[in-house]
Write an enzyme that holds these catalytic residues in place. Structure first.
Site, PDB file in Angstrom:
ATOM      1  N   HIS A 299       9.058   1.373   7.264  1.00 53.72           N
ATOM      2  CA  HIS A 299       8.606   1.505   8.654  1.00 53.72           C
ATOM      3  C   HIS A 299       8.152   0.166   9.248  1.00 53.72           C
ATOM      4  CE1 HIS A 299       4.411   2.158   6.957  1.00 53.72           C
ATOM      5  NE2 HIS A 299       4.111   1.464   8.034  1.00 53.72           N
TER       6      HIS A 299
ATOM      7  N   ASP B 172      10.102   5.148   2.103  1.00 51.77           N
ATOM      8  CA  ASP B 172       9.380   4.195   2.950  1.00 51.77           C
ATOM      9  C   ASP B 172       9.320   2.810   2.291  1.00 51.77           C
ATOM     10  OD1 ASP B 172       8.143   3.177   5.147  1.00 51.77           O
ATOM     11  OD2 ASP B 172       6.185   4.107   4.768  1.00 51.77           O
TER      12      ASP B 172
ATOM     13  N   SER C  47       0.254  -2.223   6.119  1.00 51.03           N
ATOM     14  CA  SER C  47       1.467  -1.612   5.586  1.00 51.03           C
ATOM     15  C   SER C  47       2.345  -2.639   4.895  1.00 51.03           C
ATOM     16  CB  SER C  47       2.262  -0.944   6.706  1.00 51.03           C
ATOM     17  OG  SER C  47       1.686   0.278   7.025  1.00 51.03           O
TER      18      SER C  47
END
Lengths: 181, 288
Positions: free
Chosen positions: A41, A70, A141
């Site tokens: 992402h 992911d 992230s």
């Protein structure tokens, strides 16, 4: 006396900023050698700019991307910086000390500390996470979750309230192997 | 990094050790909670997580489920005691909670096991304030020190803003009462009081070493205080061996185990000392 500064310094060296046209997208980890692993992402285009600890900006080319896991793998040769080292999957114990390094809300190389809360799904039948009692924010992230020895135990992917969710290293190795790296 | 590695190992070992006596508790519809094997056959949990009055399903540390019965419960201290037949599940190693100090590193455990960590923020009489996250389902679980010993029972039920733990010493007292009576009686005298300064001249004349006491401003009819002959305007100086310098002293003195006890109330009436015998009563329960 307990000192976390050495650990922070070590992890900052293997943590990159993933940017696109000057915009910070997230973090990434120099691993395996010659590559950066991050979250799918974080990377939405085949080419991004990676900013290293020493200020250099290098092009990262997308090698593999798995939206379900992911995870995304970027190739970035010639960093000259040793890659991160993974902790063994059995070395992660509930209660053990962990730190996250990343660029939450644009703060470069920020460190947060906590412990492993649980290992497994957060909903019955869901995917397995390293769950950490540790604060994450947007920008974390793709950054490393590491143990007290500086070994990578997971890739920070998202926060569930005050709980950090990281992709376990077992999934990282499987993903990288499938990508043929 | 050696200090950090050993801290990390200590914390993980503490979780491992303490989680051997942690149960899952399914006492409400959606979210389960946590319990601790406190005494042989007795699991302690948070009262607000047990919505049923008789049978509760609990899960042993090894994942096996069994049925427990509610032995007693008290919403004020937020403790429920469940009777469980699991003699092979080790009991928690309960530490002296009086040794807990502000700043100590502590762990909160949930069934699973799951763990969070933080520090003790403040130590009050009957409650520990914690700087840590109690994740959903952690209520009723153990607060554990860095050696893996249980120093309290966690609860998020009584306060929105604080994560709290009931110290082990208070849990022990509550378990005693709950096993004996199924509930915790509230000791009472039936007086309302206000703090009052004891005049210097009176202190000297009566050889009192306390600056303040409490003055009785209300006596409930039919109460233990009324039966003992306490009246409005009496200045209560001590109860038994306990000096009463403000209404908090009085409240702290009236523990559940005092119910039925006959104690001497030393009062000043019209500037003269007088001793009255009062039998501590049990506060009548509110009827719905």
């Amino acid at each position: 006396m307990i000192d976390i500064t050495g650990l922070a310094e070590h992890l900052r060296r293997v943590t990159v900023e993933v940017t696109d046209a000057g915009e910070l997208l997230g973090s990434g980890v120099l691993w395996p050698p010659g590559c950066v692993v991050t979250n799918a992402h974080v990377v939405r285009r085949p080419q991004v700019t990676l900013r290293l600890i020493d200020g250099r900006s290098l092009e990262g080319h997308l090698v593999a991307r798995d939206a379900d896991a992911d995870l995304a793998l970027l190739s970035v040769p010639g960093t000259g910086i040793p890659a991160a080292t993974l902790a063994g999957p059995d070395e992660v114990r509930i209660g053990s000390f962990v730190v996250a390094v990343g660029h939450p809300l644009g703060v470069r190389g920020a460190l947060t500390a906590g412990i492993v809360c649980a290992i497994g799904p957060i909903v019955p039948g869901g995917r397995s996470w390293i769950q950490a009692d540790l604060r994450l924010a947007p920008g974390n992230s793709g950054g490393p979750l590491a143990d007290a020895g500086g070994y990578l135990v997971g890739l920070n992917a998202r926060a569930a309230g005050p709980l950090a969710l990281a992709v376990p290293t077992g999934q990282l190795t499987r993903f990288v192997r499938a990508a043929g790296v | 990094m050696d200090g950090l590695l050993s801290l990390s190992n200590d914390l993980a070992t503490a979780v491992e050790r303490a989680s051997r006596s942690v149960f899952g508790v399914s006492g409400r519809a959606r979210l389960g909670s946590t319990g601790v094997h406190w005494r042989p056959g007795l699991v302690v949990t948070a009262d607000h997580t047990v919505h049923v009055d008789e049978e509760v399903t609990v899960t042993r540390p090894d994942g096996r489920a069994l049925t427990a019965t509610v032995a007693g419960r008290d919403p004020t201290i937020d403790i429920a005691v469940l009777k469980v037949d699991a003699p092979d599940v080790p009991m928690a190693e309960v530490a002296n909670s009086d040794a807990v100090r502000v700043g100590h590193i502590v762990l909160a455990l949930g069934a699973g096991p799951r763990a969070s960590w933080g520090v003790v923020s403040s130590v009050g009489g009957e409650v520990l304030h914690l700087d840590l996250t109690l994740y959903p389902g952690f209520s009723g679980g153990p607060l554990v020190d860095a050696q893996g010993r249980v120093v309290g029972i966690n609860t998020s039920g009584t306060s929105r803003h604080w994560q709290l733990a009931i110290p082990a010493a208070a849990v022990n007292r509550a378990v005693d009462e709950l096993v004996r009576r199924g509930r915790i009686p509230r000791a009472y005298l039936g007086v309302s009081t206000q703090p009052v300064r004891v005049p210097e001249a009176l202190r000297q004349r009566l050889n009192l070493d306390q600056q303040t006491a409490v003055i009785v401003v209300e006596v409930q009819p039919g109460s233990p205080a009324a039966a003992a002959g306490l009246s409005i305007g009496d200045v209560l100086v001590s109860l038994g061996a306990t000096r009463i310098t403000d209404p908090t002293d009085l409240k702290a003195m009236l523990r559940p185990d005092r119910v039925g006890e006959s104690i001497t109330a030393s009062v000043l009436r019209g500037g003269e000392p007088r001793d009255l015998q009062v039998t501590v009563g049990e506060r009548p329960r509110r009827t719905k």
